[in-house]
Design a protein around this motif. Structure first.
Motif, short mmCIF file in Angstrom:
data_model
loop_
_atom_site.label_atom_id
_atom_site.label_comp_id
_atom_site.label_asym_id
_atom_site.label_seq_id
_atom_site.Cartn_x
_atom_site.Cartn_y
_atom_site.Cartn_z
N THR A 1 -17.55 -31.33 4.43
CA THR A 1 -17.29 -30.05 5.11
C THR A 1 -15.85 -29.94 5.61
O THR A 1 -15.42 -28.88 6.04
N GLY A 2 -15.11 -31.06 5.59
CA GLY A 2 -13.73 -31.02 6.05
C GLY A 2 -13.60 -30.95 7.55
O GLY A 2 -12.69 -30.28 8.06
N LYS A 3 -14.49 -31.62 8.26
CA LYS A 3 -14.44 -31.58 9.73
C LYS A 3 -14.09 -32.96 10.29
O LYS A 3 -14.63 -33.98 9.85
N LEU A 4 -13.21 -32.95 11.26
CA LEU A 4 -12.81 -34.17 11.96
C LEU A 4 -13.00 -33.95 13.45
O LEU A 4 -12.47 -33.00 14.02
N GLY A 5 -13.78 -34.80 14.09
CA GLY A 5 -14.00 -34.71 15.53
C GLY A 5 -13.54 -35.98 16.22
O GLY A 5 -13.78 -37.08 15.74
N ILE A 6 -12.83 -35.82 17.35
CA ILE A 6 -12.33 -36.97 18.11
C ILE A 6 -12.82 -36.82 19.55
O ILE A 6 -12.51 -35.83 20.22
N ASN A 7 -13.60 -37.78 20.01
CA ASN A 7 -14.11 -37.77 21.38
C ASN A 7 -13.13 -38.52 22.29
O ASN A 7 -12.88 -39.71 22.09
N MET A 8 -12.57 -37.81 23.26
CA MET A 8 -11.58 -38.42 24.15
C MET A 8 -11.68 -37.80 25.54
O MET A 8 -12.14 -36.68 25.71
N THR A 9 -11.22 -38.58 26.51
CA THR A 9 -10.99 -38.04 27.86
C THR A 9 -9.60 -38.50 28.28
O THR A 9 -9.00 -39.39 27.68
N THR A 10 -9.09 -37.87 29.34
CA THR A 10 -7.83 -38.33 29.92
C THR A 10 -8.06 -39.67 30.62
O THR A 10 -9.19 -40.10 30.83
N GLN A 11 -6.97 -40.31 30.97
CA GLN A 11 -7.05 -41.43 31.90
C GLN A 11 -7.51 -40.88 33.25
O GLN A 11 -7.29 -39.70 33.56
N PRO A 12 -8.14 -41.68 34.10
CA PRO A 12 -8.61 -41.16 35.39
C PRO A 12 -7.45 -40.75 36.29
O PRO A 12 -6.40 -41.40 36.32
N TYR A 13 -7.64 -39.65 37.01
CA TYR A 13 -6.63 -39.18 37.97
C TYR A 13 -7.33 -38.45 39.10
O TYR A 13 -8.47 -37.99 38.98
N ARG A 14 -6.64 -38.34 40.22
CA ARG A 14 -7.15 -37.62 41.38
C ARG A 14 -6.55 -36.21 41.39
O ARG A 14 -5.31 -36.08 41.36
N PRO A 15 -7.38 -35.17 41.45
CA PRO A 15 -6.83 -33.81 41.53
C PRO A 15 -5.84 -33.65 42.68
O PRO A 15 -4.82 -32.96 42.54
N GLU A 16 -6.10 -34.28 43.84
CA GLU A 16 -5.18 -34.16 44.95
C GLU A 16 -3.81 -34.73 44.61
O GLU A 16 -2.77 -34.20 45.05
N SER A 17 -3.76 -35.81 43.83
CA SER A 17 -2.48 -36.39 43.44
C SER A 17 -1.70 -35.44 42.54
O SER A 17 -0.46 -35.39 42.61
N LEU A 18 -2.40 -34.70 41.69
CA LEU A 18 -1.74 -33.68 40.87
C LEU A 18 -1.11 -32.64 41.78
O LEU A 18 0.05 -32.25 41.58
N TYR A 19 -1.85 -32.18 42.78
CA TYR A 19 -1.30 -31.20 43.72
C TYR A 19 -0.09 -31.76 44.47
O TYR A 19 0.95 -31.09 44.58
N ARG A 20 -0.20 -32.98 44.95
CA ARG A 20 0.89 -33.56 45.74
C ARG A 20 2.14 -33.77 44.89
O ARG A 20 3.27 -33.65 45.38
N SER A 21 1.95 -34.07 43.61
CA SER A 21 3.09 -34.20 42.71
C SER A 21 3.81 -32.87 42.55
O SER A 21 5.05 -32.80 42.57
N LEU A 22 3.05 -31.79 42.39
CA LEU A 22 3.64 -30.45 42.27
C LEU A 22 4.31 -30.03 43.57
O LEU A 22 5.42 -29.47 43.56
N LEU A 23 3.66 -30.32 44.70
CA LEU A 23 4.24 -29.95 46.00
C LEU A 23 5.52 -30.73 46.24
O LEU A 23 6.48 -30.19 46.79
#
Length: 345
Positions: free
Chosen positions: A159-181
């Motif tokens: 069928t010509g289909k390729l699927g890749i199961n992945m997640t990001t590395q673990p991170y804290r949403p608050e750390s994302l906010y603090r980085s932007l701030l």
């Protein structure tokens, strides 16, 4: 719509985003911007020798040190040339932990969005450690799985289909906010710093100011445009605008095919405001007015970034490839082993 938002800075706003632009620009006006094309390391080193106090923790030279090269915009986002001069070594170490989690939150985008040929693209490893992706200087991508983890990649040659199961590395949403701030406060003009004393304290010790947790959110815009280098803009509320529910300053970070928008909290004049906080979305500004595009907004959402628990975001991918004229090539065991060694060393 091409408009000049700052002196010598013209931008284009796509047709589908102009209602957003009209609402936002009724309240806010551009205040400052920072690109990353021209470096300032020499200037920063000279100024750092004269710096007497850290912008963030307020410690003086007798209490801390100023020896490290500190980036105005996170290096993990591709900024190798623009530095700050008033960030101490202790704060730089703390902010580095936030920026590591910012990089983790972007998942595969730091690899796939990398389009600067003279720099090596960062690799990606999935959250379970079983899938790795590398982008070569010629633009080709190598995807590899650890032995015994074939369930993470599914290929259907019929069928010509390729699927890749992945997640990001673990991170804290608050750390994302603090980085932007942190980047927002690093860009804030010196004359505005006294008005945001609380914001700097909130950045360093958010647990002590729960009343500001409502600001831990970001408007994230995904676009069909990929920027080679990060770019930031600060907006300020227009004089005379009666909008007490809106922050006085807004920070926007443009990186890859995303725009991140956060409000700078804790302005001295609005701290005791009883109004509910409203994050008015900013439009996506296209910087290349000689090659403009419409219909570029893929998705816009407001994300709550209060959580301090580590999460993994699903980054699974699906591809479709033509099935005609497929040819099986035996790469040889030695070649395969050499690739695995480079990918998993």
């Amino acid at each position: 719509m091409i408009t000049e938002i700052l002196q010598h800075l013209k931008v284009y706003i796509s047709e589908e985003d102009r209602l957003v632009a009209e609402a936002f620009l009724r309240v806010y006006e551009p205040y400052g911007c920072q690109g990353t094309f021209e470096g300032n390391l020499s200037e920063s080193k000279g100024l750092k020798k004269k710096t007497e106090q850290c912008r963030f923790c307020k410690k003086t030279r007798s209490e801390t040190t100023f020896t490290q090269h500190t980036h105005l915009i996170s290096r993990l986002l591709g900024n190798n040339g623009v530095y700050s001069h008033d960030e101490c070594d202790t704060c730089n170490k703390l902010f580095g932990t936030f920026e590591t989690e910012l990089g983790a939150s972007l998942g595969t985008h730091r690899t796939f969005d990398h389009i600067i040929s003279e720099r090596k693209a960062p690799g990606f490893e999935s959250g379970n450690g079983k899938v790795r992706i590398k982008k070569l200087p010629n633009g080709n991508v190598i995807l590899n799985t650890k032995s015994g983890s074939s369930e993470d990649i599914q290929v259907d040659f019929l069928t010509g289909k390729l699927g890749i199961n992945m997640t990001t590395q673990p991170y804290r949403p608050e750390s994302l906010y603090r980085s932007l701030l942190k980047m927002a406060l690093a860009m804030l003009p010196a004359n505005d710093i006294p008005s945001y004393d609380l914001a700097f304290k909130f950045l360093l010790s958010p647990e002590q100011y729960p009343e500001l947790n409502k600001f831990k959110k970001a408007v994230i815009v995904e676009t069909a445009i990929v920027l080679a280098r990060p770019f930031t803009i600060i907006f300020k509320k227009k004089i005379g605008v009666n909008s007490p529910e809106s922050s006085d300053h807004i920070f926007c970070l443009f990186i890859g095919h995303f725009m991140f928008q956060v409000s700078i909290p804790g302005h001295i004049l609005n701290f005791n405001s009883t109004h509910d906080f409203t994050c008015l979305p900013a439009p996506y500004f296209q910087l290349n007015v000689s090659n403009t595009h419409d219909n570029v907004i893929v998705h816009r959402s407001t994300q709550d970034l209060q959580s301090t628990e580590k999460i993994k975001r699903d980054t699974s991918m699906q591809f479709q490839f033509p099935t005609e004229n497929l040819v099986a090539i035996n790469l040889g065991e030695d070649f395969v082993k050499s690739i695995e060694k480079r990918m998993w060393k």
